[in-house]
Design a protein around this motif. Structure first.
Motif, PDB file in Angstrom:
ATOM      1  N   THR A 143       0.810  -1.220   0.000  1.00  0.00           N
ATOM      2  CA  THR A 143       0.000   0.000   0.000  1.00  0.00           C
ATOM      3  C   THR A 143       0.842   1.267   0.000  1.00  0.00           C
ATOM      4  OG1 THR A 143      -0.073  -0.026   2.419  1.00  0.00           O
ATOM      5  CG2 THR A 143      -1.861  -1.163   1.276  1.00  0.00           C
ATOM      6  N   GLY A 144       2.115   1.144  -0.378  1.00  0.00           N
ATOM      7  CA  GLY A 144       3.012   2.291  -0.320  1.00  0.00           C
ATOM      8  C   GLY A 144       3.147   3.010  -1.659  1.00  0.00           C
ATOM      9  N   VAL A 145       4.241   3.765  -1.774  1.00  0.00           N
ATOM     10  CA  VAL A 145       4.489   4.542  -2.993  1.00  0.00           C
ATOM     11  C   VAL A 145       4.552   3.626  -4.217  1.00  0.00           C
ATOM     12  CG1 VAL A 145       6.205   5.965  -4.190  1.00  0.00           C
ATOM     13  CG2 VAL A 145       5.692   6.395  -1.777  1.00  0.00           C
ATOM     14  N   GLN A 146       5.278   2.508  -4.106  1.00  0.00           N
ATOM     15  CA  GLN A 146       5.412   1.638  -5.271  1.00  0.00           C
ATOM     16  C   GLN A 146       4.096   0.932  -5.606  1.00  0.00           C
ATOM     17  OE1 GLN A 146       7.581   0.860  -7.833  1.00  0.00           O
ATOM     18  NE2 GLN A 146       8.597   2.718  -7.177  1.00  0.00           N
ATOM     19  N   ALA A 147       3.273   0.645  -4.625  1.00  0.00           N
ATOM     20  CA  ALA A 147       1.966   0.056  -4.952  1.00  0.00           C
ATOM     21  C   ALA A 147       1.212   0.984  -5.901  1.00  0.00           C
ATOM     22  CB  ALA A 147       1.149  -0.176  -3.673  1.00  0.00           C
ATOM     23  N   THR A 204       4.551 -10.008 -10.986  1.00  0.00           N
ATOM     24  CA  THR A 204       5.815  -9.291 -10.874  1.00  0.00           C
ATOM     25  C   THR A 204       6.068  -9.045  -9.396  1.00  0.00           C
ATOM     26  OG1 THR A 204       5.668  -8.190 -13.028  1.00  0.00           O
ATOM     27  CG2 THR A 204       7.051  -7.144 -11.371  1.00  0.00           C
ATOM     28  N   ALA A 205       7.222  -9.548  -8.902  1.00  0.00           N
ATOM     29  CA  ALA A 205       7.605  -9.348  -7.504  1.00  0.00           C
ATOM     30  C   ALA A 205       8.722  -8.310  -7.493  1.00  0.00           C
ATOM     31  CB  ALA A 205       8.070 -10.664  -6.891  1.00  0.00           C
ATOM     32  N   MET A 206       8.414  -7.126  -6.976  1.00  0.00           N
ATOM     33  CA  MET A 206       9.457  -6.079  -6.981  1.00  0.00           C
ATOM     34  C   MET A 206       9.857  -5.636  -5.576  1.00  0.00           C
ATOM     35  SD  MET A 206       7.848  -3.187  -5.957  1.00  0.00           S
ATOM     36  CE  MET A 206       9.290  -2.161  -6.229  1.00  0.00           C
ATOM     37  N   GLY A 207       9.295  -6.255  -4.532  1.00  0.00           N
ATOM     38  CA  GLY A 207       9.591  -5.789  -3.181  1.00  0.00           C
ATOM     39  C   GLY A 207      10.951  -6.214  -2.664  1.00  0.00           C
ATOM     40  N   SER A 208      11.411  -7.393  -3.043  1.00  0.00           N
ATOM     41  CA  SER A 208      12.658  -7.902  -2.474  1.00  0.00           C
ATOM     42  C   SER A 208      13.866  -7.336  -3.204  1.00  0.00           C
ATOM     43  CB  SER A 208      12.694  -9.428  -2.538  1.00  0.00           C
ATOM     44  OG  SER A 208      13.877  -9.884  -1.933  1.00  0.00           O
ATOM     45  N   ASP A 209      14.743  -6.728  -2.426  1.00  0.00           N
ATOM     46  CA  ASP A 209      15.986  -6.185  -2.980  1.00  0.00           C
ATOM     47  C   ASP A 209      17.124  -6.358  -1.981  1.00  0.00           C
ATOM     48  OD1 ASP A 209      15.177  -4.492  -1.016  1.00  0.00           O
ATOM     49  OD2 ASP A 209      15.259  -2.673  -2.216  1.00  0.00           O
ATOM     50  N   SER A 210      16.960  -7.316  -1.066  1.00  0.00           N
ATOM     51  CA  SER A 210      18.026  -7.579  -0.092  1.00  0.00           C
ATOM     52  C   SER A 210      17.907  -9.027   0.370  1.00  0.00           C
ATOM     53  CB  SER A 210      17.918  -6.614   1.085  1.00  0.00           C
ATOM     54  OG  SER A 210      16.833  -6.976   1.904  1.00  0.00           O
ATOM     55  N   PRO A 211      18.970  -9.554   0.946  1.00  0.00           N
ATOM     56  CA  PRO A 211      19.008 -10.988   1.265  1.00  0.00           C
ATOM     57  C   PRO A 211      18.078 -11.411   2.393  1.00  0.00           C
ATOM     58  CG  PRO A 211      21.237 -10.060   1.186  1.00  0.00           C
ATOM     59  CD  PRO A 211      20.278  -8.915   1.179  1.00  0.00           C
ATOM     60  N   VAL A 239      -0.593  -9.633 -11.137  1.00  0.00           N
ATOM     61  CA  VAL A 239      -0.382  -9.305  -9.722  1.00  0.00           C
ATOM     62  C   VAL A 239       1.016  -8.710  -9.576  1.00  0.00           C
ATOM     63  CG1 VAL A 239      -0.152 -10.217  -7.376  1.00  0.00           C
ATOM     64  CG2 VAL A 239      -1.915 -11.145  -8.905  1.00  0.00           C
ATOM     65  N   VAL A 240       1.112  -7.603  -8.851  1.00  0.00           N
ATOM     66  CA  VAL A 240       2.427  -7.026  -8.548  1.00  0.00           C
ATOM     67  C   VAL A 240       2.573  -6.968  -7.036  1.00  0.00           C
ATOM     68  CG1 VAL A 240       3.986  -5.066  -8.871  1.00  0.00           C
ATOM     69  CG2 VAL A 240       2.329  -5.640 -10.665  1.00  0.00           C
ATOM     70  N   THR A 241       3.679  -7.542  -6.524  1.00  0.00           N
ATOM     71  CA  THR A 241       3.939  -7.484  -5.085  1.00  0.00           C
ATOM     72  C   THR A 241       4.991  -6.420  -4.818  1.00  0.00           C
ATOM     73  OG1 THR A 241       5.597  -9.253  -5.203  1.00  0.00           O
ATOM     74  CG2 THR A 241       3.327  -9.912  -4.750  1.00  0.00           C
ATOM     75  N   THR A 242       4.705  -5.569  -3.845  1.00  0.00           N
ATOM     76  CA  THR A 242       5.518  -4.360  -3.609  1.00  0.00           C
ATOM     77  C   THR A 242       5.883  -4.191  -2.136  1.00  0.00           C
ATOM     78  OG1 THR A 242       3.636  -2.909  -3.151  1.00  0.00           O
ATOM     79  CG2 THR A 242       4.193  -3.223  -5.470  1.00  0.00           C
TER      80      THR A 242
END
Lengths: 332, 332
Positions: A143-147, A227-234, A204-207
């Motif tokens: 529900t944030g900016v990227q959503a 499209t899964a775009m939320g993960s950017d770290s281990p 579906v886009v996950t953010t």
């Protein structure tokens, strides 16, 4: 002393006037992905530094793309105690250098705005090449900016009729749904049940910054693109690892990054990834590899964010600024 | 939109007025080395990108040092076809961020000037802690900017009576000797024989981009300190590998960097390094490890350049600029 010359400084205010999430921005990011597939892009691993004392971190990304006049170096600090001080957690800037001389051309003091745009634009590129041709209903997790931006971008390439917003917090979910209804002029509903949201949707886009999966493998159904775009770290993980094995096609923005920062990481760790080197989004954009094979296929795209996107959007922003006579010049 | 705030922009001209190669600059770099020994400095590996099409490269260095108010990110492009275009090969800038909030505080558009200063200052720190107490004669290998600055810095901590300049090109060697004679007000001679230059000296600094050794192991003699600062990439090598084994004490600015970028690399490759983890300069500065053990010892210091030095000099420069009201503010 070097010869005197000017450097252009663009503030967040300038950049918000100049660069918008539109087809032009999506096109330039798509061009960057196509270049990635050429093998001639130079994109070093991300430089990452943690500053534990301040609950902070800073990442540096860059990429050289043949055919682009400049290359960007992006510095993204994230200091997570800042809200207590009344300051935003995320900010940062991009520095644009001439790809011919290495001289600084522009300082884009965007506080992360250009990252927001290029990230959402990548989502549109993924949807354009991987989502079913007809998307009646889309869903966004988060529900944030990227959503908000991801759905605005996706709607440009797949003008869906209905949108479902899923979030853990009811008030935030409804606020996000209201914003998107106003923005897109379509039916938008808040839905607390993730399974229902996915069942109804073709895209579906996950953010989210989830560290445990929020989207289950058993929810996958024919004719779905995720499209899964939320993960950017281990530490992050949005999609249940089994889902990667169950999809007909899994696509990475950059394989080497997704293996350590994306959804691919947990699938590899769980022993559920046996397909070797994954297809990259650029390979599909460049026409080297087939994307979606049928309207019934299940496809997935894992976006971790690439320096190539930064170079693309920064070069684009400078071009627009020069054309519009925007920004202030500083004589060096 | 983030709250409006100012960022200070300092040009090369500003910085040349504000920051000089003096005891204050040496002290701040010495403090950075001491902090490195604390184990609390965060210094990620250098981000390095080659741009073969333009015969260019760009390096990004950074470090967080507890006790310093800011941390710098330094971007150093080197584009080696630039002289054909009438432009300098090297330029670059530093960005100074608040170590508490991650917000950009200053843009130091120094075109490499601060790097020149912090590099020479590290040479002075090495000489202060490792050279014999009495240095009658010093020698410098190389005739460029660093040859001049290293000798100016070394003379501040070891006020030698005589200086020998060695270089391959006779005219450049004599020009460098003349400049240093004027700068230091001492006897300076150009010497084409490297062996003679070392034999006469108690302190030698090598500042060349040599790819084959220019200083031989058999030239080492009791009561000598050598600082090798020319090598900063995996192709460079100034000191014959046997010399590292023959020295009583070899010191790295940062062990992990010297193993791949410094003189230590060739010694390891030649199987001539059996001493395990080398001592770091910061350990000696901090008093954790003894430096020179006697006036007759042979010591060597390998400088590859650290992000900690960049953070130190950038923080110092901002402090001086604020105190002097220098620079121009840009409202973001």
């Amino acid at each position: 002393m070097a010869e005197p010359r000017d450097v252009l400084i663009l503030t967040e205010r300038d950049l918000r006037e100049l660069v918008h999430l539109d087809h032009a921005a999506i096109n330039v990011v798509e061009k960057a992905f196509a270049a990635l597939a050429s093998g001639k892009v130079v994109m070093p691993p991300i430089l990452s530094m943690a500053i534990p004392e301040a609950h902070g971190e800073v990442d540096v990304k860059t990429a050289f793309i043949p055919g682009f006049e400049g290359f960007a170096i992006k510095v993204s600090p994230g200091f997570f105690d800042n809200p207590k001080l009344g300051l935003p957690s995320l900010n940062g800037l991009m520095i644009l250098f001439s790809a011919r001389t290495g001289l600084v051309e522009a300082l884009l003091m965007d506080n992360g705005y250009l990252t927001d745009i290029r990230t959402a634009a990548a989502g549109a590129v993924a949807a354009k090449h991987l989502a079913p041709q007809t998307v009646d209903t889309a869903a966004v997790f988060g529900t944030g900016v990227q959503a908000r931006l991801q759905m605005k971008a996706a709607h440009l390439v797949r003008p869906f009729r209905k949108l479902i917003v899923w979030g853990r917090d009811r008030a935030k979910t409804e606020a996000c749904a209201a914003d998107l209804a106003a923005e897109l002029g379509i039916e938008v509903v808040a839905e607390p049940d993730g399974e229902k949201a996915v069942a109804e949707s073709q895209l579906v886009v996950t953010t989210t910054p989830a560290r445990e999966p929020i989207l289950k493998a058993e929810w996958l159904h024919p004719g779905l693109h995720i499209t899964a775009m939320g993960s950017d770290s281990p530490e992050k993980n949005e999609i249940e690892p089994e889902a990667l094995a169950r999809a007909d096609l899994y696509v990475a923005d950059r394989a080497s990054q997704c293996e350590t920062l994306g959804e691919l990481r947990t699938a590899i760790e769980a022993g559920l990834w046996g397909a070797g080197q994954p297809v990259e989004l650029g390979d599909i954009v460049a026409g080297k590899v087939e994307g979606r094979m049928s309207e019934d296929a299940i496809t997935m795209c894992d976006l971790t964010g690439t320096g190539a996107q930064d170079t693309a959007i920064a070069t684009f922003a400078l071009g627009v600024a020069k054309a519009g006579g925007k920004g202030s010049k500083v004589a060096l």
